[in-house]
Scaffold this motif. Structure first.
Motif, PDB file in Angstrom:
ATOM      1  N   PHE A 264     -57.344 101.114  -6.461  1.00 57.73           N
ATOM      2  CA  PHE A 264     -57.670 102.450  -5.957  1.00 57.73           C
ATOM      3  C   PHE A 264     -57.572 103.498  -7.059  1.00 57.73           C
ATOM      4  O   PHE A 264     -58.225 104.546  -6.989  1.00 57.73           O
ATOM      5  CB  PHE A 264     -56.746 102.817  -4.794  1.00 57.73           C
ATOM      6  CG  PHE A 264     -57.086 102.104  -3.517  1.00 57.73           C
ATOM      7  CD1 PHE A 264     -58.325 102.279  -2.926  1.00 57.73           C
ATOM      8  CD2 PHE A 264     -56.184 101.247  -2.919  1.00 57.73           C
ATOM      9  CE1 PHE A 264     -58.654 101.618  -1.752  1.00 57.73           C
ATOM     10  CE2 PHE A 264     -56.489 100.586  -1.755  1.00 57.73           C
ATOM     11  CZ  PHE A 264     -57.737 100.762  -1.159  1.00 57.73           C
TER      12      PHE A 264
ATOM     13  N   PHE B 177     -60.890 104.341  -8.584  1.00 60.64           N
ATOM     14  CA  PHE B 177     -61.829 105.174  -7.829  1.00 60.64           C
ATOM     15  C   PHE B 177     -61.480 106.626  -8.128  1.00 60.64           C
ATOM     16  O   PHE B 177     -60.638 107.239  -7.470  1.00 60.64           O
ATOM     17  CB  PHE B 177     -61.722 104.865  -6.331  1.00 60.64           C
ATOM     18  CG  PHE B 177     -62.924 105.301  -5.543  1.00 60.64           C
ATOM     19  CD1 PHE B 177     -64.044 104.497  -5.465  1.00 60.64           C
ATOM     20  CD2 PHE B 177     -62.934 106.518  -4.888  1.00 60.64           C
ATOM     21  CE1 PHE B 177     -65.161 104.897  -4.730  1.00 60.64           C
ATOM     22  CE2 PHE B 177     -64.033 106.932  -4.162  1.00 60.64           C
ATOM     23  CZ  PHE B 177     -65.151 106.124  -4.086  1.00 60.64           C
TER      24      PHE B 177
ATOM     25  N   VAL C 209     -63.164 112.140  -1.279  1.00 56.45           N
ATOM     26  CA  VAL C 209     -62.622 110.942  -1.932  1.00 56.45           C
ATOM     27  C   VAL C 209     -61.234 110.621  -1.395  1.00 56.45           C
ATOM     28  O   VAL C 209     -60.886 109.450  -1.184  1.00 56.45           O
ATOM     29  CB  VAL C 209     -62.594 111.132  -3.464  1.00 56.45           C
ATOM     30  CG1 VAL C 209     -61.827 109.995  -4.139  1.00 56.45           C
ATOM     31  CG2 VAL C 209     -64.013 111.209  -4.008  1.00 56.45           C
TER      32      VAL C 209
ATOM     33  N   LYS D  96     -60.215 107.009   0.296  1.00 57.52           N
ATOM     34  CA  LYS D  96     -59.083 106.204  -0.150  1.00 57.52           C
ATOM     35  C   LYS D  96     -58.083 105.973   0.984  1.00 57.52           C
ATOM     36  O   LYS D  96     -57.494 104.891   1.104  1.00 57.52           O
ATOM     37  CB  LYS D  96     -58.384 106.882  -1.329  1.00 57.52           C
ATOM     38  CG  LYS D  96     -59.175 106.847  -2.632  1.00 57.52           C
ATOM     39  CD  LYS D  96     -58.356 107.472  -3.759  1.00 57.52           C
ATOM     40  CE  LYS D  96     -59.093 107.414  -5.071  1.00 57.52           C
ATOM     41  NZ  LYS D  96     -58.304 107.988  -6.190  1.00 57.52           N
ATOM     42  N   ARG D  97     -57.891 106.995   1.807  1.00 54.70           N
ATOM     43  CA  ARG D  97     -56.944 106.844   2.912  1.00 54.70           C
ATOM     44  C   ARG D  97     -57.419 105.767   3.875  1.00 54.70           C
ATOM     45  O   ARG D  97     -56.649 104.897   4.291  1.00 54.70           O
ATOM     46  CB  ARG D  97     -56.783 108.173   3.648  1.00 54.70           C
ATOM     47  CG  ARG D  97     -55.677 108.167   4.696  1.00 54.70           C
ATOM     48  CD  ARG D  97     -55.811 109.338   5.658  1.00 54.70           C
ATOM     49  NE  ARG D  97     -56.979 109.191   6.510  1.00 54.70           N
ATOM     50  CZ  ARG D  97     -57.007 108.417   7.596  1.00 54.70           C
ATOM     51  NH1 ARG D  97     -55.932 107.721   7.946  1.00 54.70           N
ATOM     52  NH2 ARG D  97     -58.099 108.329   8.315  1.00 54.70           N
TER      53      ARG D  97
ATOM     54  N   ARG E   9     -57.174 102.256   2.122  1.00 54.87           N
ATOM     55  CA  ARG E   9     -55.797 101.751   2.016  1.00 54.87           C
ATOM     56  C   ARG E   9     -55.314 101.243   3.378  1.00 54.87           C
ATOM     57  O   ARG E   9     -54.606 100.234   3.457  1.00 54.87           O
ATOM     58  CB  ARG E   9     -54.860 102.843   1.510  1.00 54.87           C
ATOM     59  CG  ARG E   9     -54.966 103.128   0.024  1.00 54.87           C
ATOM     60  CD  ARG E   9     -53.796 103.974  -0.454  1.00 54.87           C
ATOM     61  NE  ARG E   9     -53.853 104.212  -1.887  1.00 54.87           N
ATOM     62  CZ  ARG E   9     -54.364 105.298  -2.443  1.00 54.87           C
ATOM     63  NH1 ARG E   9     -54.865 106.258  -1.662  1.00 54.87           N
ATOM     64  NH2 ARG E   9     -54.390 105.434  -3.752  1.00 54.87           N
TER      65      ARG E   9
ATOM     66  N   LEU F  95     -64.849  99.891  -4.708  1.00 58.09           N
ATOM     67  CA  LEU F  95     -63.932 100.088  -3.576  1.00 58.09           C
ATOM     68  C   LEU F  95     -63.619  98.744  -2.912  1.00 58.09           C
ATOM     69  O   LEU F  95     -62.492  98.529  -2.452  1.00 58.09           O
ATOM     70  CB  LEU F  95     -64.541 101.055  -2.567  1.00 58.09           C
ATOM     71  CG  LEU F  95     -63.595 101.521  -1.464  1.00 58.09           C
ATOM     72  CD1 LEU F  95     -62.431 102.304  -2.051  1.00 58.09           C
ATOM     73  CD2 LEU F  95     -64.330 102.373  -0.425  1.00 58.09           C
TER      74      LEU F  95
ATOM     75  N   ALA G 296     -60.957  97.204  -4.838  1.00 57.08           N
ATOM     76  CA  ALA G 296     -59.690  97.899  -4.609  1.00 57.08           C
ATOM     77  C   ALA G 296     -59.063  97.494  -3.282  1.00 57.08           C
ATOM     78  O   ALA G 296     -57.840  97.321  -3.194  1.00 57.08           O
ATOM     79  CB  ALA G 296     -59.924  99.411  -4.646  1.00 57.08           C
TER      80      ALA G 296
END
Length: 510
Positions: free
Chosen positions: A171, A174, A181, A185-186, A189, A211, A214
């Motif tokens: 992550f 990214f 963004v 990511k949230r 994850r 992504l 990640a």
């Protein structure tokens, strides 16, 4: 003694052989046993329980090296207690011979053979061990060197293959801190902690493959393979073999050993299907079965193979529209679209432009060996005016072109206009204003120090953020007449995120 140790009594009792033939076979068995005893370096026999019951005269030479002074301290003991690293017990339990092997222990290195012994009913009654050669490292040096070289090459190949199948990005790769963004990511994850299928949506060049890497790197499958396949890059006639593999001899010209498909290679890990919208209709049904049942059937085979694969799909096409037009199976769409994550286009996150340029410039400089460059504020003003239809991939291409075409250590607007000729010229003074706009915007959105409210009027930051979110969500719901899907799009978040926010903020009935 030797006849009783060599279990060929069934030959002597065979009723379909004349006496002379049975005698020949009995003599052959005895002769072979005697030949082994006289020509090999040593022999030992163990019973069904793995206990040593006999050793040859030649074998006694190895006892001192094993730390044993008397034969009575060896015979009658469990073989794995007196001979370190032996596989005699494995031969007894499996019933399979190990004809050639290297045995290494404190007595040295030996070329050995192990043969199971059976009674007339075919039951295992023990095993025969032969020391074919002592210290083969000296007498078989060329062969040993070749074996060691081949083993090292095999280990290197396995290591390189494992490296290629590990996630290349996390992550942290990214780049960006814009609200769009941060939300991506949230969501990523959160879904990384599950085995749910993920559908990454967004224009080409937005970082969907990065992504996917990640998500795998943050999941419990990180130690297992990450296998990617670009469906648009594989000919339609080869896609089925690419996914599910090929059985040995499935068709003319096929590898006689067969070939594993991407599902088999990704077993236990993650399979990334890029450009899933380009999958032919004929293959969509087989993919759906593989996802639902977690089992595959190689091309040309009737054998069903169970697999454990987590699928991350990506597309730059509108899958919902393809479904409505009948070009994509609706049931497969729902199987893939368990957790959709939309990646924003670069023009939607221009606040990340400086960070992206810095990261890309460092990467280009490192790979090409060129010196690092400074990108000036007026250059950023030019970059902000470009539409970036190719997104981050196009940004990297433009930056690399500019660095290749100039030796200057400062990259200015004029450098970028050479490769972006359609960007209009900015009036004098505008470039500086645009370059400073981010800082000014931050200043405008916060009260000045002179006008700061009294400390008693300041709310804790989490409380202030919650209040702002509550107001924004309420306004979006009011503007859309309570339509949560439309409200989530208006707010730039997913519908699932909106439902979470409604629950957290006590607006669930809204």
């Amino acid at each position: 003694m030797t006849a009783s140790l060599f279990p060929l009594d069934e030959i002597a009792h065979a009723t379909d052989l004349p006496r002379d033939a049975r005698s020949v076979l009995e003599l052959t068995a005895r002769s072979m046993f005697q030949l082994f005893a006289e020509t090999v370096e040593g022999m030992l026999v163990v019973d069904r329980s793995g206990r040593v019951v006999w050793i040859s005269e030649g074998y006694k030479q190895f006892l001192p090296g094993l730390g044993i002074s008397q034969e009575s301290d060896f015979v009658g003991h469990a073989v794995d207690e007196v001979v370190p690293n032996t596989l005699m017990r494995e031969v007894i339990e499996s019933g399979r011979a190990i004809l050639v092997d290297l045995l290494t222990n404190k007595a040295g290195t030996f070329l050995v053979s192990r043969i199971p012994l059976r009674d007339p009913a075919g039951q295992i009654i023990g095993a025969l061990g032969l020391v074919l050669m002592a210290h083969p490292e000296s007498t078989m040096q060329p062969l040993m060197r070749k074996f060691a070289r081949l083993q090292n090459e095999l280990n290197d190949a396995r290591k390189q293959l494992a490296e290629q199948r590990r996630p290349k990005y996390t992550f942290a790769s990214f780049i960006g801190a814009s609200p769009q963004v941060v939300e991506v990511k949230r969501q990523a994850r959160r879904v990384a902690q599950t085995d749910s299928s993920v559908l990454l949506l967004g224009e080409t060049g937005t970082g969907k493959e990065l992504l996917a890497h990640a998500i795998h790197a943050a999941s419990s499958r990180v130690g297992r393979p990450f296998i990617g396949v670009n469906i648009a890059a594989v000919p339609e006639t080869l896609l089925e073999a690419e996914f599910f593999g090929v059985a040995p001899g499935a068709y003319t010209g096929a590898d006689r050993r067969g070939r594993d498909g991407k599902f088999k290679l990704a077993d236990g890990g993650t399979l990334f299907l890029d450009e899933i919208g380009d999958m032919p209709a004929a293959l969509q049904a087989k993919l759906l079965r593989a996802l639902q049942e977690q089992e595959i059937e190689p091309l040309g085979s009737n054998q069903v193979i169970k697999v454990d694969v987590r699928v991350i799909a990506a597309t730059s096409r509108d899958l919902a529209r393809l479904v409505s037009e009948g070009q994509f199976r609706e049931d497969l769409y729902y199987r893939l679209n368990v957790v959709p994550i939309r990646l924003p286009a670069l023009r939607e996150r221009l606040g990340d432009l400086e960070a992206l340029v810095e990261a890309l410039e460092n990467e280009v400089a490192r790979r090409s060996g060129m010196p690092h460059r400074e990108v000036t504020p007026d250059a950023f003003a030019v970059l902000r005016q470009h539409p970036w239809r190719g997104n981050i991939r196009e940004l990297r291409n433009v930056l690399e072109q500019v660095m290749m075409l100039s030796d200057d250590l400062r990259l200015e607007a004029r450098h970028f206009r050479r490769v972006l000729p359609h960007v209009p010229e900015a009036p004098a003074g505008v470039a500086t204003e645009v370059a400073e706009s981010d800082a000014e915007e931050a200043d405008r959105t916060l009260p000045s120090v002179a006008a700061a409210p009294a400390p008693a009027a300041i709310k804790p930051l989490p409380e202030a953020i919650a209040e702002l979110e509550r107001q924004s969500i309420a306004a979006a719901l009011a503007a859309t007449g309570g339509n949560k899907l439309a409200a989530s799009r208006l707010l730039g978040i997913s519908r699932a995120t909106l439902y979470d926010k409604l629950t957290q903020l006590g607006l669930a009935k809204a």
